[in-house]
Write a protein that holds these residues in place. Structure first.
Motif, PDB file in Angstrom:
ATOM      1  N   ARG A 102       0.847  -1.188   0.000  1.00 43.81           N
ATOM      2  CA  ARG A 102       0.000   0.000   0.000  1.00 43.81           C
ATOM      3  C   ARG A 102       0.886   1.243   0.000  1.00 43.81           C
ATOM      4  O   ARG A 102       2.090   1.174   0.292  1.00 43.81           O
ATOM      5  N   VAL A 103       0.278   2.376  -0.292  1.00 51.16           N
ATOM      6  CA  VAL A 103       0.901   3.686  -0.125  1.00 51.16           C
ATOM      7  C   VAL A 103      -0.052   4.524   0.720  1.00 51.16           C
ATOM      8  O   VAL A 103      -1.192   4.770   0.322  1.00 51.16           O
ATOM      9  N   ASP A 104       0.398   4.926   1.897  1.00 48.66           N
ATOM     10  CA  ASP A 104      -0.440   5.699   2.806  1.00 48.66           C
ATOM     11  C   ASP A 104      -0.300   7.201   2.590  1.00 48.66           C
ATOM     12  O   ASP A 104      -1.274   7.943   2.734  1.00 48.66           O
ATOM     13  N   VAL A 105       0.923   7.639   2.281  1.00 53.24           N
ATOM     14  CA  VAL A 105       1.183   9.071   2.137  1.00 53.24           C
ATOM     15  C   VAL A 105       2.000   9.294   0.867  1.00 53.24           C
ATOM     16  O   VAL A 105       3.052   8.688   0.686  1.00 53.24           O
ATOM     17  N   LEU A 106       1.494  10.152   0.000  1.00 56.02           N
ATOM     18  CA  LEU A 106       2.242  10.588  -1.171  1.00 56.02           C
ATOM     19  C   LEU A 106       2.761  11.994  -0.919  1.00 56.02           C
ATOM     20  O   LEU A 106       1.978  12.887  -0.566  1.00 56.02           O
ATOM     21  N   VAL A 107       4.056  12.189  -1.080  1.00 53.27           N
ATOM     22  CA  VAL A 107       4.650  13.518  -0.978  1.00 53.27           C
ATOM     23  C   VAL A 107       5.173  13.903  -2.354  1.00 53.27           C
ATOM     24  O   VAL A 107       6.186  13.376  -2.818  1.00 53.27           O
ATOM     25  N   ASN A 108       4.463  14.802  -3.009  1.00 53.59           N
ATOM     26  CA  ASN A 108       4.882  15.303  -4.317  1.00 53.59           C
ATOM     27  C   ASN A 108       5.890  16.424  -4.107  1.00 53.59           C
ATOM     28  O   ASN A 108       5.533  17.601  -4.023  1.00 53.59           O
ATOM     29  N   ASN A 109       7.153  16.031  -4.001  1.00 58.59           N
ATOM     30  CA  ASN A 109       8.205  16.985  -3.682  1.00 58.59           C
ATOM     31  C   ASN A 109       9.067  17.337  -4.893  1.00 58.59           C
ATOM     32  O   ASN A 109       9.656  18.417  -4.926  1.00 58.59           O
ATOM     33  N   ALA A 110       9.156  16.481  -5.885  1.00 59.29           N
ATOM     34  CA  ALA A 110      10.034  16.730  -7.031  1.00 59.29           C
ATOM     35  C   ALA A 110       9.641  18.032  -7.719  1.00 59.29           C
ATOM     36  O   ALA A 110       8.460  18.290  -7.964  1.00 59.29           O
ATOM     37  N   GLY A 111      10.612  18.849  -7.998  1.00 67.77           N
ATOM     38  CA  GLY A 111      10.328  20.105  -8.668  1.00 67.77           C
ATOM     39  C   GLY A 111      11.610  20.867  -8.951  1.00 67.77           C
ATOM     40  O   GLY A 111      12.693  20.519  -8.474  1.00 67.77           O
ATOM     41  N   ARG A 112      11.459  21.916  -9.750  1.00 61.93           N
ATOM     42  CA  ARG A 112      12.604  22.753 -10.098  1.00 61.93           C
ATOM     43  C   ARG A 112      12.179  24.220  -9.998  1.00 61.93           C
ATOM     44  O   ARG A 112      10.998  24.526  -9.898  1.00 61.93           O
ATOM     45  N   GLY A 113      13.157  25.109 -10.049  1.00 56.77           N
ATOM     46  CA  GLY A 113      12.878  26.531 -10.040  1.00 56.77           C
ATOM     47  C   GLY A 113      13.321  27.189 -11.323  1.00 56.77           C
ATOM     48  O   GLY A 113      14.055  26.602 -12.131  1.00 56.77           O
ATOM     49  N   LEU A 114      12.873  28.403 -11.517  1.00 57.31           N
ATOM     50  CA  LEU A 114      13.296  29.195 -12.671  1.00 57.31           C
ATOM     51  C   LEU A 114      13.229  30.660 -12.283  1.00 57.31           C
ATOM     52  O   LEU A 114      12.209  31.130 -11.771  1.00 57.31           O
ATOM     53  N   VAL A 115      14.324  31.389 -12.495  1.00 57.28           N
ATOM     54  CA  VAL A 115      14.347  32.817 -12.226  1.00 57.28           C
ATOM     55  C   VAL A 115      14.579  33.557 -13.535  1.00 57.28           C
ATOM     56  O   VAL A 115      15.437  33.187 -14.330  1.00 57.28           O
ATOM     57  N   GLY A 116      13.782  34.573 -13.739  1.00 57.04           N
ATOM     58  CA  GLY A 116      13.840  35.381 -14.956  1.00 57.04           C
ATOM     59  C   GLY A 116      12.492  36.041 -15.163  1.00 57.04           C
ATOM     60  O   GLY A 116      11.458  35.483 -14.778  1.00 57.04           O
ATOM     61  N   ALA A 117      12.484  37.226 -15.740  1.00 56.59           N
ATOM     62  CA  ALA A 117      11.226  37.898 -16.025  1.00 56.59           C
ATOM     63  C   ALA A 117      10.381  37.050 -16.966  1.00 56.59           C
ATOM     64  O   ALA A 117      10.905  36.212 -17.713  1.00 56.59           O
ATOM     65  N   VAL A 118       9.080  37.247 -16.936  1.00 59.84           N
ATOM     66  CA  VAL A 118       8.193  36.481 -17.808  1.00 59.84           C
ATOM     67  C   VAL A 118       8.610  36.646 -19.260  1.00 59.84           C
ATOM     68  O   VAL A 118       8.680  35.667 -20.025  1.00 59.84           O
ATOM     69  N   GLU A 119       8.913  37.866 -19.686  1.00 60.28           N
ATOM     70  CA  GLU A 119       9.324  38.093 -21.071  1.00 60.28           C
ATOM     71  C   GLU A 119      10.664  37.445 -21.376  1.00 60.28           C
ATOM     72  O   GLU A 119      10.915  37.015 -22.516  1.00 60.28           O
ATOM     73  N   GLU A 120      11.527  37.364 -20.388  1.00 65.95           N
ATOM     74  CA  GLU A 120      12.842  36.752 -20.606  1.00 65.95           C
ATOM     75  C   GLU A 120      12.760  35.240 -20.758  1.00 65.95           C
ATOM     76  O   GLU A 120      13.664  34.605 -21.318  1.00 65.95           O
ATOM     77  N   THR A 121      11.702  34.620 -20.246  1.00 69.43           N
ATOM     78  CA  THR A 121      11.584  33.164 -20.208  1.00 69.43           C
ATOM     79  C   THR A 121      11.082  32.634 -21.539  1.00 69.43           C
ATOM     80  O   THR A 121      10.017  33.028 -22.022  1.00 69.43           O
ATOM     81  N   SER A 122      11.834  31.711 -22.129  1.00 68.73           N
ATOM     82  CA  SER A 122      11.451  31.148 -23.424  1.00 68.73           C
ATOM     83  C   SER A 122      10.324  30.139 -23.264  1.00 68.73           C
ATOM     84  O   SER A 122      10.045  29.645 -22.164  1.00 68.73           O
ATOM     85  N   ASP A 123       9.695  29.815 -24.384  1.00 67.71           N
ATOM     86  CA  ASP A 123       8.633  28.816 -24.363  1.00 67.71           C
ATOM     87  C   ASP A 123       9.160  27.474 -23.878  1.00 67.71           C
ATOM     88  O   ASP A 123       8.519  26.804 -23.064  1.00 67.71           O
ATOM     89  N   ASP A 124      10.336  27.083 -24.350  1.00 70.77           N
ATOM     90  CA  ASP A 124      10.905  25.798 -23.932  1.00 70.77           C
ATOM     91  C   ASP A 124      11.196  25.786 -22.441  1.00 70.77           C
ATOM     92  O   ASP A 124      10.954  24.777 -21.755  1.00 70.77           O
ATOM     93  N   GLU A 125      11.733  26.890 -21.920  1.00 71.18           N
ATOM     94  CA  GLU A 125      12.041  26.951 -20.487  1.00 71.18           C
ATOM     95  C   GLU A 125      10.767  26.874 -19.650  1.00 71.18           C
ATOM     96  O   GLU A 125      10.719  26.168 -18.640  1.00 71.18           O
ATOM     97  N   ALA A 126       9.720  27.576 -20.090  1.00 74.61           N
ATOM     98  CA  ALA A 126       8.467  27.560 -19.338  1.00 74.61           C
ATOM     99  C   ALA A 126       7.817  26.192 -19.377  1.00 74.61           C
ATOM    100  O   ALA A 126       7.338  25.676 -18.362  1.00 74.61           O
TER     101      ALA A 126
END
Length: 281
Positions: free
Chosen positions: A76-100
């Motif tokens: 069984r699985v009693d608790v799921l912790v969705n922790n995997a993730g990444r960050g991104l710093v940059g203005a919205v206009e600076e961020t490319s489609d691929d990066e987003a």
């Protein structure tokens, strides 16, 4: 009976601390990471109570396979912790489609992949807890972090909806909102810096880039303490839909709530005027 945890992104940071503390408490942990060897090296000596698994959350087939292995091993699985993730710093206009898109693939669609894989077993047992690791940036937007915040705002919306959908089925859901924690989050292995730099944003997103460089491993939040709060909340009888962590979160959420209340008071009559029939209290 021991609780069985399924933790994504468990080779370092908050995920690693949650996995270690759960194991130290005698629980079972399925600890997933892109490199399961890193999990094995970081968590030695726990025997069969630890199941390290390779998982790229972006891949739905691998998510299903990992959950199948977890259920085969622990039942069984009693608790799921969705922790995997990444960050991104940059203005919205600076961020490319691929990066987003790459950021959304991990932070949002990766979370959905793992959650959809786990939920059938939880629904069958009519029990379980899902912890989505969000951020104070899932409640408050900052200059230079717009696309990252957008992914965490999505996590918060999904969490609220799932909490309503799953509560009648015996499953609890909560979003954890840490402020800056002393983890590897600001390292180049976790944080993407938008490749494009526009001088006009030097005072806004540029300042955020500088903050990320200067604050790495100097953040105020203790990830071990944050993990302990998460585990205590899961073990508690009442789980809030949001768990704020850290002084920055308390301050930023409080400021936004006050500002939102001011907008509602200022715009109340105008807002109500668009309905055909309005009962103004």
């Amino acid at each position: 009976m021991s609780t069985t945890w399924f933790v994504t992104g468990a080779s370092r940071g908050l995920g690693l601390h949650i996995a270690r503390q759960a194991l130290d408490a005698g629980d079972n942990v399925v600890a997933t990471a892109r490199n399961p060897r890193a999990v094995h090296d970081a968590l030695p000596g726990y025997g069969d109570r630890l199941l390290p698994l390779a998982l790229d959350v972006d891949d739905s087939a691998r998510a299903e396979a990992a959950v199948h292995s977890a259920l085969s091993h622990f039942g069984r699985v009693d608790v799921l912790v969705n922790n995997a993730g990444r960050g991104l710093v940059g203005a919205v206009e600076e961020t490319s489609d691929d990066e987003a898109r790459a950021l959304f693939d991990t932070n949002v669609f990766g979370l959905l992949n793992v959650t959809r894989a786990v939920l059938p077993a939880m629904r069958s047992s009519r029990a379980g807890t899902i912890i989505n690791i969000s951020s104070v940036g899932g409640f408050v937007g900052w200059a230079g972090w717009g696309v990252y915040c957008a992914t965490k705002f999505a996590v918060e919306g999904l969490t609220e909806a799932m909490a309503l959908e799953l509560r009648p089925l015996g499953i609890r859901v909560s979003a954890v909102e840490p402020g800056p924690l002393r983890t590897d989050f600001l390292d180049t292995t976790s944080l993407v810096r938008a490749e494009k730099v526009i001088d006009a944003y030097s005072a806004t997103s540029g300042a955020s880039r500088d903050w990320a460089q200067d604050s790495n491993h100097a953040q105020a939040g203790d990830p071990a303490r944050a993990a302990a709060v998460v585990i205590d909340a899961v073990r508690g009888t009442s789980l809030p839909v949001r768990i704020p962590l850290g002084g920055a979160t308390v301050a930023d959420v409080g400021t936004k709530l006050a500002a939102t209340d001011a907008i509602l008071r200022q715009w109340r009559q105008t807002a109500l005027s668009v309905d055909d029939e309005v009962a103004i209290g």
